[in-house]
Design a protein around this motif. Structure first.
Motif, PDB file in Angstrom:
ATOM      1  N   VAL A 141       0.785  -1.252  -0.143  1.00  0.00           N
ATOM      2  CA  VAL A 141      -0.053   0.111   0.126  1.00  0.00           C
ATOM      3  C   VAL A 141       0.913   1.140  -0.159  1.00  0.00           C
ATOM      4  O   VAL A 141       2.117   1.182   0.388  1.00  0.00           O
ATOM      5  N   ARG A 142       0.252   2.307  -0.419  1.00  0.00           N
ATOM      6  CA  ARG A 142       1.098   3.560  -0.508  1.00  0.00           C
ATOM      7  C   ARG A 142       1.054   4.217   1.228  1.00  0.00           C
ATOM      8  O   ARG A 142       2.066   4.697   1.638  1.00  0.00           O
ATOM      9  N   ASP A 143      -0.160   3.997   1.887  1.00  0.00           N
ATOM     10  CA  ASP A 143      -0.256   4.360   3.367  1.00  0.00           C
ATOM     11  C   ASP A 143      -0.391   3.306   4.286  1.00  0.00           C
ATOM     12  O   ASP A 143      -1.596   2.611   4.297  1.00  0.00           O
ATOM     13  N   SER A 180       2.975   3.304  -9.239  1.00  0.00           N
ATOM     14  CA  SER A 180       3.470   3.959 -10.413  1.00  0.00           C
ATOM     15  C   SER A 180       4.610   4.443 -10.404  1.00  0.00           C
ATOM     16  O   SER A 180       5.319   5.061 -11.357  1.00  0.00           O
ATOM     17  N   GLU A 181       5.669   4.374  -9.353  1.00  0.00           N
ATOM     18  CA  GLU A 181       7.012   4.577  -9.310  1.00  0.00           C
ATOM     19  C   GLU A 181       7.736   3.255  -8.532  1.00  0.00           C
ATOM     20  O   GLU A 181       7.835   3.320  -7.351  1.00  0.00           O
ATOM     21  N   ARG A 227       5.200  -0.452   2.232  1.00  0.00           N
ATOM     22  CA  ARG A 227       4.941   0.742   1.471  1.00  0.00           C
ATOM     23  C   ARG A 227       5.469   0.730  -0.101  1.00  0.00           C
ATOM     24  O   ARG A 227       6.614   0.319   0.154  1.00  0.00           O
ATOM     25  N   ALA A 228       4.724   0.828  -0.828  1.00  0.00           N
ATOM     26  CA  ALA A 228       5.161   0.836  -2.197  1.00  0.00           C
ATOM     27  C   ALA A 228       4.164   1.577  -3.316  1.00  0.00           C
ATOM     28  O   ALA A 228       2.944   1.302  -2.834  1.00  0.00           O
ATOM     29  N   ASP A 229       4.717   2.166  -4.063  1.00  0.00           N
ATOM     30  CA  ASP A 229       3.737   3.000  -5.293  1.00  0.00           C
ATOM     31  C   ASP A 229       4.091   2.459  -6.668  1.00  0.00           C
ATOM     32  O   ASP A 229       5.248   2.559  -7.146  1.00  0.00           O
TER      33      ASP A 229
END
Length: 221
Positions: free
Chosen positions: A31-33, A49-50, A45-47
């Motif tokens: 998740v982002r958050d 899109s990046e 934590r991971a995005d």
């Protein structure tokens, strides 16, 4: 069972996490958050899109199954599903993790892609109204989204993993029923809706079902 969930704070992802925890599974959420997932969940934590390959490999390493509800939140994010799925597949190959289930969509059964340029013109389950009116309208409005999902399914077919693509029609937020119909490589006749909770239920129930390996599965109530 150890389960890794991508898009764990999305509509289907939240249902997957809740149902997996209730069933006693060990859950890792990407998740982002991390603050948006239960404290009993291992959050990374991971995005997507990046992409950070190290974070994704950490997330999927040792998992019995990886479940993804990844999809765009708006039109500007068109392409995120194939981009994110490519990163997930790469991480799974790097760590030897094999079982992958992803959420696609019913109209993808007739959407062309580079790897599948000549799909059936009509899905066998489509009635006259769906075939001639509703499906063309939906596919025109969400053209970029379905093209990206079709590209995603190309990646799955070429991945060499034990994958399943789940193709629901219109999603709702109704409670889990556990009563739905499925079909291998085609949609569901007169199947226009399904709760997100039921899609999550099917994904979890299909983890150990070899009949779904290497297939797209239509699902609807």
């Amino acid at each position: 069972m150890k389960i890794t969930v991508f898009a764990a704070t999305g509509g289907i992802g939240r249902c997957v996490v809740d149902q997996a925890l209730a069933a006693g599974h060990e859950v890792t959420a990407v998740v982002r958050d991390p603050g948006k997932v239960p404290s009993t969940v291992r959050a990374i934590r991971a995005d997507l899109s990046e992409v950070d390959p190290n974070a994704l490999e950490e997330a999927v390493s040792g998992a019995d199954a990886v479940l993804s509800g990844l999809g765009p939140r708006n039109a500007r994010q068109a392409g995120i599903t194939s981009q994110g799925t490519a990163a997930i597949v790469a991480a799974m190959k790097a760590t030897g993790t094999r079982r992958l289930l992803v959420v696609s969509a019913a109209p993808v059964s007739t959407t062309p892609s580079p790897g599948r340029p000549n799909p059936p013109r009509h899905d066998p389950a489509e009635g006259v109204i769906m075939r001639n009116l509703l499906t063309p309208i939906v596919k025109r409005v969400l053209r970029d989204h379905y093209a990206d999902l079709a590209k995603t399914e190309d990646m799955l077919r070429a991945s060499g993993l034990d994958w399943t693509s789940v193709r629901p029609p219109r999603l709702t937020d109704k409670p889990l029923t556990g009563r739905y119909r499925t079909a291998i490589e085609q949609n569901i006749r007169r199947g226009a809706f399904i709760p997100r909770a039921d899609v999550a239920h099917f994904m979890l129930a299909s983890i150990d079902d070899p009949a779904t390996f290497g297939h797209a599965v239509g699902i609807a109530t």
